[in-house]
Design an enzyme around this catalytic site. Sequence first.
Site, PDB file in Angstrom:
ATOM      1  N   GLU A 197       0.790  -1.277   0.004  1.00  0.00           N
ATOM      2  CA  GLU A 197      -0.005   0.025  -0.040  1.00  0.00           C
ATOM      3  C   GLU A 197       0.914   1.198  -0.025  1.00  0.00           C
ATOM      4  OE1 GLU A 197      -2.444   3.315   2.004  1.00  0.00           O
ATOM      5  OE2 GLU A 197      -0.436   2.457   2.402  1.00  0.00           O
ATOM      6  N   HIS A 308       4.296   7.511   9.947  1.00  0.00           N
ATOM      7  CA  HIS A 308       5.509   7.341   9.013  1.00  0.00           C
ATOM      8  C   HIS A 308       6.811   7.490   9.592  1.00  0.00           C
ATOM      9  CE1 HIS A 308       3.166   6.908   4.544  1.00  0.00           C
ATOM     10  NE2 HIS A 308       2.803   6.161   5.765  1.00  0.00           N
TER      11      HIS A 308
END
Length: 339
Positions: A197, A308
């Site tokens: 993804e 992230h």
Amino acid sequence: MLLKELTEIMSTSGNEGEIREKIKSIVKPYVDDVYVDKIGNLIAYKNGKKNNKIMLAAHMDEVGLMVKSINDDGTLKFSPVGGIDKRVLVAKTVRVGKYKINGVIGAKPIHLQKKNEQKRPLDYDDLYIDIGAISKDDALKYVSIGDYVHFDTNFDMLGNGFVKAKALDDRIGCGVLIDILKNNYEYPIYAAFTVQEEVGLRGAGVAAYNIGPDFAIVVEGTVAADVADSVPYLVSTELGRGPAISLMDRTSLYNKELVDKVVKIADENGIPHQFRRIASGGNDAGKIHLTKGGIKTIAISIPCRYIHSFNSVAYLDDYTNTIKLIDSIIKNIEREALL
């Protein structure tokens, strides 16, 4: 704790084998079938007495790095795998390759930097990984070009009901799917734990094409910016306000009628919820809703701060309320004509 198990596993995009095997072992007792498709998605199937197929999707992969060359002094040059803020990398600990060699991301010390260097963020070309090798030949005994590099982070509780971990995007979504699979529903459930993804939503389109669902729910970890100095209109989601329902993002414009019905279900069941209030980013819905002749798709996300990065933060009540909301959606699919 399930989230601890899932987040401490190291599985960057394209290297999802370890997390796939872990999830497979966890869900196997609760489903009628579990298999891996050709691109690497893990599909868990649970039968139902009605015909319409419901697809749940959460991606297994996480952002990370990849070794691109080895310097003569034994340090490693690397490239990002997925979107990473390079400003957070220096001095962080990592694990390199299949042997998970310990490493530290290094850069020229500030004492040796020129003034103009101190005024700009370090770029990837300025960084390297130190594994304690004394030469290129020494480093090659342990690592190779193309090896994946993973963030080295432990799961921990913070304060009252908060958690910190790497890879909450989207192991927190994987945890939701696992808990949903423990329940029984009238409709067949296909839980797709997708791959890649973070590098282009690659696994989700394959999974949706093969499954051919009538309705899809994407469960994602999303950006929360409810911290000091954030501009109010850029605060996408907030911890503690429940699951975030997407309206629009870079890859999808969500059906307003479907969104309204999800909000109605949440209100009727007393489930706190919010809207994802920025349009940047994307998730697996971007590929799923365009598959074949089109698939009705919604996205529900759990807010995560510092996404992230080596350490993200989430609130456990948001996680449990996301499970409650998805359970309620599935139970009310026919009444609300979501199919």
